[in-house]
Design an enzyme around this catalytic site. Structure first.
Site, PDB file in Angstrom:
ATOM      1  N   HIS A 185       2.268  19.236   2.901  1.00 36.36           N
ATOM      2  CA  HIS A 185       0.838  18.914   3.114  1.00 36.36           C
ATOM      3  C   HIS A 185       0.447  17.617   2.389  1.00 36.36           C
ATOM      4  O   HIS A 185      -0.718  17.444   2.038  1.00 36.36           O
ATOM      5  CB  HIS A 185      -0.075  20.057   2.653  1.00 36.36           C
ATOM      6  CG  HIS A 185       0.385  21.413   3.078  1.00 36.36           C
ATOM      7  ND1 HIS A 185       0.025  21.995   4.270  1.00 36.36           N
ATOM      8  CD2 HIS A 185       1.231  22.298   2.481  1.00 36.36           C
ATOM      9  CE1 HIS A 185       0.599  23.183   4.382  1.00 36.36           C
ATOM     10  NE2 HIS A 185       1.350  23.393   3.314  1.00 36.36           N
ATOM     11  N   SER A 226      -1.768 -11.814   4.060  1.00 34.26           N
ATOM     12  CA  SER A 226      -3.039 -11.805   4.779  1.00 34.26           C
ATOM     13  C   SER A 226      -3.591 -13.224   4.795  1.00 34.26           C
ATOM     14  O   SER A 226      -3.389 -13.990   3.856  1.00 34.26           O
ATOM     15  CB  SER A 226      -4.010 -10.864   4.057  1.00 34.26           C
ATOM     16  OG  SER A 226      -5.341 -11.232   4.371  1.00 34.26           O
ATOM     17  N   LYS A 240      -2.352  -9.804  -0.833  1.00 31.81           N
ATOM     18  CA  LYS A 240      -1.769  -8.800   0.060  1.00 31.81           C
ATOM     19  C   LYS A 240      -0.316  -9.055   0.436  1.00 31.81           C
ATOM     20  O   LYS A 240       0.094 -10.184   0.679  1.00 31.81           O
ATOM     21  CB  LYS A 240      -2.577  -8.743   1.360  1.00 31.81           C
ATOM     22  CG  LYS A 240      -3.980  -8.217   1.161  1.00 31.81           C
ATOM     23  CD  LYS A 240      -4.028  -6.722   1.206  1.00 31.81           C
ATOM     24  CE  LYS A 240      -4.101  -6.280   2.660  1.00 31.81           C
ATOM     25  NZ  LYS A 240      -4.241  -4.837   2.738  1.00 31.81           N
ATOM     26  N   GLU A 266       5.207  -0.775  10.087  1.00 33.23           N
ATOM     27  CA  GLU A 266       3.993  -0.480  10.864  1.00 33.23           C
ATOM     28  C   GLU A 266       4.229  -0.729  12.352  1.00 33.23           C
ATOM     29  O   GLU A 266       3.835   0.059  13.206  1.00 33.23           O
ATOM     30  CB  GLU A 266       2.828  -1.356  10.391  1.00 33.23           C
ATOM     31  CG  GLU A 266       2.273  -0.949   9.037  1.00 33.23           C
ATOM     32  CD  GLU A 266       1.215  -1.951   8.575  1.00 33.23           C
ATOM     33  OE1 GLU A 266       0.128  -1.957   9.167  1.00 33.23           O
ATOM     34  OE2 GLU A 266       1.490  -2.719   7.639  1.00 33.23           O
TER      35      GLU A 266
END
Ligand code: ARG
Length: 472
Positions: free
Chosen positions: A164, A291, A297, A304
């Site tokens: 979980h 970024s 970043k 992804e």
């Protein structure tokens, strides 16, 4: 009568047609823009067919030699980029056949004896996919090897195991990596299994009913390597089925989808682990991007994208199933739509596996962060309960007692192993100072010494098994 019915589409199929095809219809029906990538398979199939036609006395050996020569030249033209693909000639098959006739005359026109584009395209697609499955199998092996190496290096590294997405029990990071090895091993099995049903010969089915020429289909199958493990030829046994079903392509896409789903789950974990909240790993810079606005970043773009591309491959599976579901037997032009989804699934899976083979080797593991997180989550609570059971408590009572201990530890902002013995003994008098050995993360790991468990000795045994299996 037109000199060569394949010269232009305006004179196409037969004298039956009284008007040329419009440019839009030509563009709409043509597949040469994408099916040209089947050219190697198309030429291999034609060579095998011509060789058999000559052996059966259906064409002369002079004609066969001319066909061989012509096809060899076409192969080198395509290879060098000199081949002029023509949209008017619709697809890869008609383009190659027209050029062959241009090169060798009447012999070229005899190649299509006892054959239809229906059995030809089904053969080409199977030959092409068979070789791609082999390439994918090799990549799956390479990826497993990379994961096994990572697992070996981190058999003793402690990771909080989650259920979980809540800290559950400590596990070896190597053990966690080997879970993916199991998944990719099954993917490789599925690919090998799908290969058996792909590697069967449709040629000889002709348009749908078979042919009146005395073809030797088994000879063609042998020439094309369409044989089983014992070397026996694999030939589609029903001509109608041979030209009409694409279940082999669908089955491949299902196996490819599962492999991508496995990659996607790994990707999701890499993305999470790389975030500041986890900080468990770093990925090599070459797999990340920055970024344009936030200078701090570093984004895990490759995992992804792999997660995103999984949707695309699963979508192709749905597309192919839908393509097939309403088709009456036998061949329908619908089937021309099988190629782009199949090609894209192969390309996407291969590129994804290739990039993961590289990326896995470059994962930087941060054991301190993993261990800190395991401690914060009271990951050894089950070990304390097991300890009490060994002292004679029923498991449910032990479970209850440990819940109180965790509550106390949370209140004091400490780990279970940092509670004083006196505090623990207040929870249960059976607790002795041997309890601290089981409350450590390492002790918890080592205790799970069961086949398939997370104890480092078990992890090392699995690493050895995988190495032997993968020939690493
Ligand atoms: N380009 C066609 C395909 O991909 C080849 C088969 C055409 N057969 C036909 N009867 N029109 O399916």
């Amino acid at each position: 009568m037109a000199s060569n019915p394949l010269d232009t589409k305006s004179t196409a199929w037969s004298a039956l047609f009284s008007e040329p095809m419009s440019e839009l219809v030509q563009r709409y029906t043509a597949s040469v823009g994408f099916d040209r990538r089947l050219w190697r398979a198309d030429i291999a199939g034609s060579r095998a067919h011509a060789e058999m036609l000559a052996a059966q006395g259906i064409i002369s050996s002079d004609d066969q030699r001319a066909i061989e020569r012509g096809l060899a030249q076409i192969a080198s033209e395509i290879e060098s980029g000199a081949f002029a693909w023509k949209l008017e000639l619709e697809d890869v098959h008609l383009n190659i056949e027209a050029r062959l006739t241009q090169l060798v005359g009447d012999a070229g026109k005899r190649l299509h004896t006892g054959r239809s584009r229906n059995d030809q395209v089904a053969t080409d697609l199977r030959l092409w996919l068979r070789d791609e499955i082999d390439a994918i199998g090799a990549l799956l092996v390479e990826l497993q090897r990379a994961l096994v190496e990572l697992a070996d290096a981190h058999a003793d590294t402690i990771l909080p195991g989650f259920t979980h997405l809540q800290v559950a029990q400590p596990v070896s990071f190597g053990h966690h990596m080997l879970a993916y090895v199991e998944m990719f091993a099954r993917d490789a099995e599925r690919m090998a299994d799908a290969r058996q049903r792909t590697n069967r010969l449709p040629l000889g089915a002709a348009a749908l009913a078979g042919t009146s020429y005395p073809l030797d289909r088994e000879r063609v199958a042998r020439t094309l390597g369409m044989v089983d493990a014992d070397g026996a030829p694999c030939v589609c046994q029903n001509s109608i089925d041979a030209v009409s079903d694409r279940d082999f392509a669908i089955e491949f896409c299902a196996a490819a989808s599962l492999a991508m789903v496995h990659v996607s789950r790994l990707s999701e974990e890499l993305v999470l682990w790389m975030s500041q909240s986890f900080g468990f790993i770093e990925l090599a810079d070459r797999f990340c991007t920055g970024s344009s606005i936030m200078p701090q970043k570093k984004n895990p773009d490759v995992p992804e994208l792999a997660r995103g591309k999984t949707g695309r491959v699963v979508g192709h599976l749905m597309g192919l199933l839908t393509l097939m579901k309403g088709q009456p037997l036998a061949y329908n032009k619908d089937n021309q739509e099988d190629k782009e989804p199949l090609f894209d699934s192969v390309d996407t899976l291969k590129d994804t596996l290739r990039i993961f083979c590289e990326m896995v080797g470059g994962i930087v593991v941060k054991p301190e962060a993993m261990e800190r997180a395991a401690r914060r989550g009271y990951a050894t609570a089950t070990d304390l309960a097991d300890y009490l059971v060994k002292k004679g408590l029923p498991f449910r009572d032990a479970h209850e007692a440990v819940a109180h201990a965790v509550k106390q530890a949370i209140a004091e902002g400490r780990d279970l192993s940092e509670l004083p013995l006196a505090t623990l003994q207040r929870l249960h008098p059976a607790i002795g100072d041997d309890v601290f050995a089981v409350l450590t993360l390492g002790g918890s790991l080592a205790a799970r010494d069961v086949l398939g468990g997370t104890a480092p000795v078990q992890v090392r045994a699995q690493v050895a098994r995988h190495r032997a299996r993968l020939g690493a």
